[in-house]
Design an enzyme around this catalytic site. Structure first.
Site, PDB file in Angstrom:
ATOM      1  N   ASN A 121       0.832  -1.192   0.000  1.00  0.00           N
ATOM      2  CA  ASN A 121       0.000   0.000   0.000  1.00  0.00           C
ATOM      3  C   ASN A 121       0.874   1.253   0.000  1.00  0.00           C
ATOM      4  O   ASN A 121       2.104   1.172  -0.006  1.00  0.00           O
ATOM      5  CB  ASN A 121      -0.954  -0.042   1.195  1.00  0.00           C
ATOM      6  N   HIS A 148      23.601   1.880  12.902  1.00  0.00           N
ATOM      7  CA  HIS A 148      24.688   2.804  13.214  1.00  0.00           C
ATOM      8  C   HIS A 148      25.280   2.407  14.564  1.00  0.00           C
ATOM      9  O   HIS A 148      24.602   1.801  15.392  1.00  0.00           O
ATOM     10  CB  HIS A 148      24.175   4.235  13.269  1.00  0.00           C
ATOM     11  N   ALA A 207      -1.009  -3.267  13.275  1.00  0.00           N
ATOM     12  CA  ALA A 207      -0.735  -1.883  12.903  1.00  0.00           C
ATOM     13  C   ALA A 207       0.039  -1.162  13.996  1.00  0.00           C
ATOM     14  O   ALA A 207      -0.225  -1.329  15.181  1.00  0.00           O
ATOM     15  CB  ALA A 207      -2.040  -1.150  12.620  1.00  0.00           C
ATOM     16  N   THR A 261      11.489  -5.678  16.443  1.00  0.00           N
ATOM     17  CA  THR A 261      12.914  -5.578  16.735  1.00  0.00           C
ATOM     18  C   THR A 261      13.609  -6.935  16.719  1.00  0.00           C
ATOM     19  O   THR A 261      14.834  -6.990  16.686  1.00  0.00           O
ATOM     20  CB  THR A 261      13.138  -4.923  18.109  1.00  0.00           C
ATOM     21  N   LYS A 262      12.830  -8.014  16.769  1.00  0.00           N
ATOM     22  CA  LYS A 262      13.383  -9.373  16.785  1.00  0.00           C
ATOM     23  C   LYS A 262      12.559 -10.263  15.874  1.00  0.00           C
ATOM     24  O   LYS A 262      11.406  -9.953  15.556  1.00  0.00           O
ATOM     25  CB  LYS A 262      13.368  -9.943  18.202  1.00  0.00           C
ATOM     26  N   ARG A 286       5.446  -8.389  20.087  1.00  0.00           N
ATOM     27  CA  ARG A 286       5.544  -9.689  20.758  1.00  0.00           C
ATOM     28  C   ARG A 286       4.383 -10.552  20.297  1.00  0.00           C
ATOM     29  O   ARG A 286       3.305 -10.047  19.963  1.00  0.00           O
ATOM     30  CB  ARG A 286       5.574  -9.529  22.264  1.00  0.00           C
TER      31      ARG A 286
END
Length: 140
Positions: A37, A67, A112, A117-118, A132
């Site tokens: 989208n 970074h 949404a 992060t994992k 999670r």
């Protein structure tokens, strides 16, 4: 079409609604029948692989760059990157952010606004910041 020239791979019947924001384009591989989208930001310093039959809501961000945490090399604008992989039939809701190095397994759904992060396994629903797993998806 221009999109096929921009991306590394554009699967058959895949569709991206503009605008699309990329670093390079050639490091993005979009599988057959996947739908993206409006307003995808795909920072493809490393490879971004989107499987077949995926759905990406508006304003999704796929971010491969990293970074240094140490301020000295960060001041020197050092950058690295880690690939992102979405399995087949993955659905990312609107505004999802996927961080560097993440893999999301086949058939999984990310709610949404979530920040992934994992890695997320196959056949689950994941939500939140950080995302999670909240539910397994049972497939017949």
């Amino acid at each position: 079409p221009i999109l096929a020239e921009l991306l590394g791979t554009l699967g058959e019947w895949a569709f991206i609604k503009p605008p699309l924001f990329v670093d390079y384009g050639e490091n993005i591989h979009l599988g057959a029948r996947s739908f993206v989208n409006y307003h995808l930001t795909a920072l493809d310093v490393a490879t971004i692989t989107i499987g077949e039959d995926c759905l990406l809501g508006p304003n999704v961000q796929l971010l491969t760059p990293t970074h240094p945490i140490d301020p000295r090399p960060r001041r020197d604008k050092l950058e690295a990157a880690r690939p992102i992989t979405l399995g087949d039939n993955v659905w990312l809701g609107g505004g999802v952010i996927v961080c560097p190095g993440v893999t999301i397994g086949d058939n999984s759904v990310v709610g949404a606004g979530s920040v992934v992060t994992k890695d997320i396994p196959a056949n689950v629903v994941a939500v939140g910041n950080p995302a999670r797993v909240v539910k397994e998806i049972r497939t017949p």
